[in-house]
Write a protein that holds these residues in place. Structure first.
Motif, PDB file in Angstrom:
ATOM      1  N   TYR A   1      15.533 -51.747 -25.199  1.00 54.18           N
ATOM      2  CA  TYR A   1      15.597 -50.931 -26.149  1.00 54.18           C
ATOM      3  C   TYR A   1      16.533 -49.312 -25.665  1.00 54.18           C
ATOM      4  CZ  TYR A   1      14.865 -46.867 -29.746  1.00 54.18           C
ATOM      5  OH  TYR A   1      14.869 -45.940 -30.621  1.00 54.18           O
ATOM      6  N   GLU A   2      17.976 -49.412 -25.845  1.00 49.00           N
ATOM      7  CA  GLU A   2      18.754 -48.716 -25.282  1.00 49.00           C
ATOM      8  C   GLU A   2      18.542 -47.306 -25.475  1.00 49.00           C
ATOM      9  OE1 GLU A   2      21.844 -47.350 -23.018  1.00 49.00           O
ATOM     10  OE2 GLU A   2      21.506 -49.494 -23.358  1.00 49.00           O
ATOM     11  N   PRO A   3      18.328 -46.817 -26.482  1.00 51.71           N
ATOM     12  CA  PRO A   3      17.938 -45.392 -26.861  1.00 51.71           C
ATOM     13  C   PRO A   3      16.881 -44.846 -25.774  1.00 51.71           C
ATOM     14  CG  PRO A   3      18.178 -46.147 -28.955  1.00 51.71           C
ATOM     15  CD  PRO A   3      18.104 -47.454 -28.144  1.00 51.71           C
ATOM     16  N   GLY A   4      15.773 -45.197 -25.608  1.00 51.47           N
ATOM     17  CA  GLY A   4      14.726 -45.170 -24.865  1.00 51.47           C
ATOM     18  C   GLY A   4      14.790 -45.419 -23.428  1.00 51.47           C
ATOM     19  N   LYS A   5      15.788 -46.408 -23.030  1.00 54.21           N
ATOM     20  CA  LYS A   5      15.944 -47.095 -21.810  1.00 54.21           C
ATOM     21  C   LYS A   5      14.743 -47.744 -21.280  1.00 54.21           C
ATOM     22  CE  LYS A   5      19.844 -44.284 -20.871  1.00 54.21           C
ATOM     23  NZ  LYS A   5      20.564 -43.284 -19.887  1.00 54.21           N
ATOM     24  N   ILE A   6      14.287 -48.771 -22.277  1.00 50.40           N
ATOM     25  CA  ILE A   6      12.916 -49.287 -22.167  1.00 50.40           C
ATOM     26  C   ILE A   6      13.129 -50.790 -22.044  1.00 50.40           C
ATOM     27  CG2 ILE A   6      10.669 -49.643 -22.900  1.00 50.40           C
ATOM     28  CD1 ILE A   6      11.140 -47.139 -24.619  1.00 50.40           C
TER      29      ILE A   6
ATOM     30  N   TRP B   1       4.420 -55.555 -21.264  1.00 51.15           N
ATOM     31  CA  TRP B   1       4.766 -55.062 -20.089  1.00 51.15           C
ATOM     32  C   TRP B   1       5.977 -54.181 -20.388  1.00 51.15           C
ATOM     33  CZ3 TRP B   1       1.675 -54.834 -16.144  1.00 51.15           C
ATOM     34  CH2 TRP B   1       0.580 -55.956 -16.115  1.00 51.15           C
ATOM     35  N   VAL B   2       6.166 -53.005 -20.008  1.00 45.73           N
ATOM     36  CA  VAL B   2       7.334 -52.091 -20.221  1.00 45.73           C
ATOM     37  C   VAL B   2       7.933 -51.505 -18.884  1.00 45.73           C
ATOM     38  CG1 VAL B   2       6.577 -51.424 -22.821  1.00 45.73           C
ATOM     39  CG2 VAL B   2       5.608 -50.156 -20.851  1.00 45.73           C
ATOM     40  N   LYS B   3       8.963 -51.342 -18.842  1.00 43.52           N
ATOM     41  CA  LYS B   3       9.528 -50.799 -17.730  1.00 43.52           C
ATOM     42  C   LYS B   3      10.631 -49.865 -18.156  1.00 43.52           C
ATOM     43  CE  LYS B   3      11.990 -51.413 -13.395  1.00 43.52           C
ATOM     44  NZ  LYS B   3      13.169 -52.103 -12.791  1.00 43.52           N
ATOM     45  N   PHE B   4      10.536 -48.878 -17.571  1.00 41.74           N
ATOM     46  CA  PHE B   4      11.573 -47.380 -17.975  1.00 41.74           C
ATOM     47  C   PHE B   4      12.467 -47.189 -17.062  1.00 41.74           C
ATOM     48  CE2 PHE B   4       7.417 -46.805 -20.146  1.00 41.74           C
ATOM     49  CZ  PHE B   4       7.615 -46.506 -21.310  1.00 41.74           C
ATOM     50  N   ASP B   5      13.814 -47.231 -17.446  1.00 41.51           N
ATOM     51  CA  ASP B   5      14.927 -46.784 -16.461  1.00 41.51           C
ATOM     52  C   ASP B   5      14.452 -45.228 -15.833  1.00 41.51           C
ATOM     53  OD1 ASP B   5      16.190 -49.216 -16.959  1.00 41.51           O
ATOM     54  OD2 ASP B   5      17.676 -48.232 -18.177  1.00 41.51           O
TER      55      ASP B   5
ATOM     56  N   ASP C   1      16.338 -42.773 -15.869  1.00 36.83           N
ATOM     57  CA  ASP C   1      16.837 -41.879 -16.555  1.00 36.83           C
ATOM     58  C   ASP C   1      16.160 -41.832 -17.916  1.00 36.83           C
ATOM     59  OD1 ASP C   1      18.408 -44.045 -17.076  1.00 36.83           O
ATOM     60  OD2 ASP C   1      20.107 -43.171 -17.182  1.00 36.83           O
ATOM     61  N   SER C   2      15.100 -42.496 -18.220  1.00 35.66           N
ATOM     62  CA  SER C   2      14.464 -42.680 -19.436  1.00 35.66           C
ATOM     63  C   SER C   2      14.164 -41.338 -20.239  1.00 35.66           C
ATOM     64  CB  SER C   2      13.326 -43.542 -19.655  1.00 35.66           C
ATOM     65  OG  SER C   2      12.863 -43.659 -20.932  1.00 35.66           O
ATOM     66  N   PRO C   3      14.490 -41.222 -21.590  1.00 35.28           N
ATOM     67  CA  PRO C   3      14.064 -39.794 -22.032  1.00 35.28           C
ATOM     68  C   PRO C   3      12.708 -39.936 -22.678  1.00 35.28           C
ATOM     69  CG  PRO C   3      15.231 -41.058 -23.600  1.00 35.28           C
ATOM     70  CD  PRO C   3      15.292 -41.796 -22.360  1.00 35.28           C
ATOM     71  N   MET C   4      12.017 -41.008 -22.388  1.00 32.81           N
ATOM     72  CA  MET C   4      10.418 -41.073 -23.044  1.00 32.81           C
ATOM     73  C   MET C   4       9.607 -40.200 -22.070  1.00 32.81           C
ATOM     74  SD  MET C   4      10.623 -42.741 -25.581  1.00 32.81           S
ATOM     75  CE  MET C   4      11.284 -43.878 -26.733  1.00 32.81           C
ATOM     76  N   PRO C   5       8.459 -39.607 -22.619  1.00 34.30           N
ATOM     77  CA  PRO C   5       7.542 -38.756 -21.958  1.00 34.30           C
ATOM     78  C   PRO C   5       6.923 -39.299 -20.889  1.00 34.30           C
ATOM     79  CG  PRO C   5       7.230 -38.702 -24.305  1.00 34.30           C
ATOM     80  CD  PRO C   5       8.199 -39.689 -24.140  1.00 34.30           C
ATOM     81  N   GLU C   6       6.436 -38.680 -19.807  1.00 34.39           N
ATOM     82  CA  GLU C   6       5.859 -39.184 -18.753  1.00 34.39           C
ATOM     83  C   GLU C   6       4.642 -39.955 -18.824  1.00 34.39           C
ATOM     84  OE1 GLU C   6       3.997 -37.814 -14.619  1.00 34.39           O
ATOM     85  OE2 GLU C   6       4.749 -36.351 -15.657  1.00 34.39           O
ATOM     86  N   MET C   7       3.873 -39.483 -20.070  1.00 33.74           N
ATOM     87  CA  MET C   7       2.555 -39.892 -20.472  1.00 33.74           C
ATOM     88  C   MET C   7       2.769 -41.366 -21.025  1.00 33.74           C
ATOM     89  SD  MET C   7      -0.175 -39.046 -23.512  1.00 33.74           S
ATOM     90  CE  MET C   7      -0.757 -37.831 -22.602  1.00 33.74           C
ATOM     91  N   MET C   8       3.837 -41.791 -21.652  1.00 35.85           N
ATOM     92  CA  MET C   8       4.311 -43.021 -22.062  1.00 35.85           C
ATOM     93  C   MET C   8       4.726 -43.973 -20.830  1.00 35.85           C
ATOM     94  SD  MET C   8       6.525 -43.445 -25.409  1.00 35.85           S
ATOM     95  CE  MET C   8       7.372 -45.090 -25.307  1.00 35.85           C
ATOM     96  N   ARG C   9       5.385 -43.189 -19.876  1.00 30.55           N
ATOM     97  CA  ARG C   9       5.861 -44.054 -18.688  1.00 30.55           C
ATOM     98  C   ARG C   9       4.970 -44.377 -17.665  1.00 30.55           C
ATOM     99  NH1 ARG C   9       9.416 -40.733 -16.214  1.00 30.55           N
ATOM    100  NH2 ARG C   9       8.932 -38.652 -17.671  1.00 30.55           N
ATOM    101  N   THR C  10       3.761 -43.696 -17.657  1.00 28.84           N
ATOM    102  CA  THR C  10       2.766 -44.013 -16.751  1.00 28.84           C
ATOM    103  C   THR C  10       1.252 -44.359 -17.078  1.00 28.84           C
ATOM    104  OG1 THR C  10       2.278 -41.539 -16.782  1.00 28.84           O
ATOM    105  CG2 THR C  10       4.093 -42.369 -15.150  1.00 28.84           C
ATOM    106  N   ILE C  11       0.988 -44.246 -18.441  1.00 26.19           N
ATOM    107  CA  ILE C  11      -0.186 -44.717 -18.889  1.00 26.19           C
ATOM    108  C   ILE C  11      -0.249 -45.794 -20.100  1.00 26.19           C
ATOM    109  CG2 ILE C  11      -2.252 -43.901 -19.947  1.00 26.19           C
ATOM    110  CD1 ILE C  11      -1.559 -40.923 -19.165  1.00 26.19           C
ATOM    111  N   PRO C  12      -1.055 -46.769 -19.892  1.00 21.44           N
ATOM    112  CA  PRO C  12      -1.047 -47.702 -20.900  1.00 21.44           C
ATOM    113  C   PRO C  12      -1.368 -47.183 -22.169  1.00 21.44           C
ATOM    114  CG  PRO C  12      -2.206 -48.676 -18.905  1.00 21.44           C
ATOM    115  CD  PRO C  12      -1.950 -47.083 -18.677  1.00 21.44           C
ATOM    116  N   HIS C  13      -0.760 -48.071 -23.196  1.00 19.13           N
ATOM    117  CA  HIS C  13      -1.138 -47.633 -24.594  1.00 19.13           C
ATOM    118  C   HIS C  13      -1.518 -48.786 -25.149  1.00 19.13           C
ATOM    119  CE1 HIS C  13       2.938 -49.520 -25.103  1.00 19.13           C
ATOM    120  NE2 HIS C  13       2.716 -49.802 -26.459  1.00 19.13           N
ATOM    121  N   VAL C  14      -2.237 -48.294 -26.436  1.00 20.18           N
ATOM    122  CA  VAL C  14      -2.859 -49.388 -27.340  1.00 20.18           C
ATOM    123  C   VAL C  14      -1.996 -49.227 -28.548  1.00 20.18           C
ATOM    124  CG1 VAL C  14      -4.515 -48.061 -28.150  1.00 20.18           C
ATOM    125  CG2 VAL C  14      -4.752 -50.511 -28.205  1.00 20.18           C
TER     126      VAL C  14
END
Length: 106
Positions: free
Chosen positions: A22-27, A41-45, A47-60
């Motif tokens: 997903y280019e806009p979120g760099k995911i 599984w998600v990996k953030f570039d 320089d991803s603009p997504m919040p740290e919580m999303m980049r570091t904590i699993p989500h349901v």
């Protein structure tokens, strides 16, 4: 509100056989539909603009009939966006963890 479990998303720094980007979120992400336990599984570039919580904590993630209704009164982490045709998602903060709502056009 009817919440139907969809998947769990787990951030990683490992390389996987990515199913999409997903280019806009760099995911980078795997397709949870291809996993017997509905794991995405998600990996953030870096320089991803997504919040740290999303980049570091699993989500349901839950399927909802109407994303606007699902978001009413919630603490929004990431505003509604469309990662694919016919799909709208948004993330909220719930008890210190991200939760994803997904609306899929029928």
């Amino acid at each position: 509100m009817n919440y139907q479990f969809s998947h769990i998303g787990i951030p990683t720094q490992e390389e996987k056989d990515w199913d999409g980007y997903y280019e806009p979120g760099k995911i980078h992400y795997t397709d949870f539909n291809n996993d017997e336990y509905a794991i995405e599984w998600v990996k953030f570039d870096s320089d991803s603009p997504m919040p740290e919580m999303m980049r570091t904590i699993p989500h349901v993630a839950y399927l909802v009939d109407n994303i606007e209704d699902a978001l009413l009164g919630k603490d929004i982490l990431v505003e509604t966006f469309s990662p694919a045709d016919g799909v709208r998602v948004a993330f909220i903060k719930h008890n210190g963890s991200p939760v994803e709502f997904m609306e899929v056009s029928k």
